[in-house]
Structures are given as structure tokens and as C-alpha cells.
Design a protein around this motif. Sequence first.
Motif: not given
Length: 321
Positions: A44-46, A82-83, A88-90
Motif C-alpha cells: 500500500i505504501s508503494q 483506497s487500496a 498502479a495495478n488497480g
Amino acid sequence: MKNKAAVIDMGTNTFHLLMVALGENSFEILYKEKVPVKIGQGGISQNLILPDAQKRALHTLRHFKELLKGEKIDQIFAFATSAVRNAANGRAFAQEVWEQTGIVIQVIDGEREAELIYKGIRMSGCLDHSSTLMMDIGGGSVEFIIGNEEQIDWKGSFEIGGQRMLDLFHYHDPILPEEIDKLNQYLFQHLQPLIRAIQQYNPQQLVGASGTFDTLTDIYLAGNQQPKPKNQHKHLLPIHSFQEIAARLIHLTKDKRLAIPGMIPMRVDMIVVASCLIRFILNHLAPQDLLCSTYSLKEGVLAEMIEKVATGKDLTVNSWQ
């Protein structure tokens, strides 16, 4: 009760499945389940959903789909927060879910998330005419709403959820005083819009939704040897009792936190930073007590569904807001 439907809330920590039969002004729960998928863990931090997290998510959603087939429910409303919206790959993950399960994921922004949380809290009966600050601490984001039973006056979503705070500040167990100080500085920096809104609207009540607040309520009731009524959707947590619980949580190791009656494994890590956040908020307003709503986003979705049924609107993904 004619319409069967299901809501899937794909939170950063927990995936919830709620199957219901909808009436004109009510719903009947047919089945519910929650799974600690932890889709934000490690990435999540990236702003990434890591491969292991994707595997857990897909496994859980395939499981949910089998349950839905068993109940012959094809009206499925899946919401990701959120996640997924920040990854970027969501988008690729949402496409993979559709290809493997047929479930269409609606990736919602923070404003929409706050609106649904408000509608869930309102349905719990926690609101009246008084100006109220509402908060929902997710793993990825935290939503705040100021309003009453009639309307929203202000809402905001902040990407400072439990998993993010945990990754940034909780390096030692128990958490160190200097880590708490750094967390409070971070919150003061990132929550300036909320602080200004509190000063403007002067809310007199505080309501916490689901998640962390469910567990805090369970700890409070267990400590007083009181049962938790199953059909009650709002619970009182006296401020002084919250402060006592928070002080204990902050000074205990994970194993000792887990031994507290009412604690559950899926909350044991993030409840420390979440309690620090609640204490920070309480420094900016002085409610008499803390109300905890068992209803949140998924019940907010149900509130909208009930409204659609009552007005004869179509319950399909394409017709959704």
C-alpha cells in the motif's frame, strides 16, 4: 421481500460479503461473512497490490461467488476503496476479477465512500438534529463527515488509514512514545482541512463507524461483562472508557493485546495507531460520549438500494450512481 441482492465491500484489510432480501423500506440479512484479505499488505505504501495479496483477494472473491450461486443471487454490487483506487495495478486487478469471477468492481473515490458511510451511519440510528462528526478508519483511508440526520455539511477522505499509519510509524512493539509523537505531527499536517471544518461547524457529537469502533465496543462491553445485543446497531462508549482502553492498547505488546477480552486477531495490529488517531481527534472536539455504529459503507449501499426499490428504479450495476 422480493429482491435478493449482495454487497461486497473490498476494504484494504477486510472483504465483507452481505446477502440480503430487500423490501420497500427494509432489508433482511440472509448471510454475511468477512475475510481478512489484507489486500494492502506490503504494497500500500508503494501504491501496488502485491501478487500474494491479489491471490488472497481472488481466492476470497471466488469463494463469495460460489456462495452467491448457492443463494441464486445475481445482483452483486462490489465496491473497492483506497487500496485499489490508489494502486498502479488497480485497474488491471479489477479486470482480472471480472475475467475470473464475473464480478464487476466499482472503484469509488473518497467522496463517494464518505457519502455511503454517512448513509450507513444514518440508518443505524446514531444521528439526530445535532451537528455530528462521523469517522470511519479503514486500512487505506479515513473518511470524516460532519452533518446530522438531515444532511451532510462537510465530508473528506484522507489517505492515512490504519495500514498506512502502521507502515509509517509503528516499528516497535509496544509502540514508542517518539513514534506516537511523529504520528501526531503527521496527522496534524495532513488533517488541516478537517480541523478547519471542525472549527467551522462545531460538531457536538462523535460517531465512529464499524471496524476499529466495533472492536473498541467489544472490549468495553467484555470488560464490563455485558453482552453485545445482536440487533442493536448503535453502542455507547464513554469517552473516559475509550481513553482507558487506548492507554492499555498503546502500552501492551501484540500478544498481550490479543489476550484482551473482545479483541480479534484481524484488528490487533492496527488498533494501536487507530486509537492514536481517535485520541488526536478528541483533542479537537469535546463530545459527551462516543457513539459506535455497526453500520458503515455496505449498509449505506443498502440504504440506496432500498430507496431504488421504493421508487421502482432498476437495481442493476449500470443504473448505479
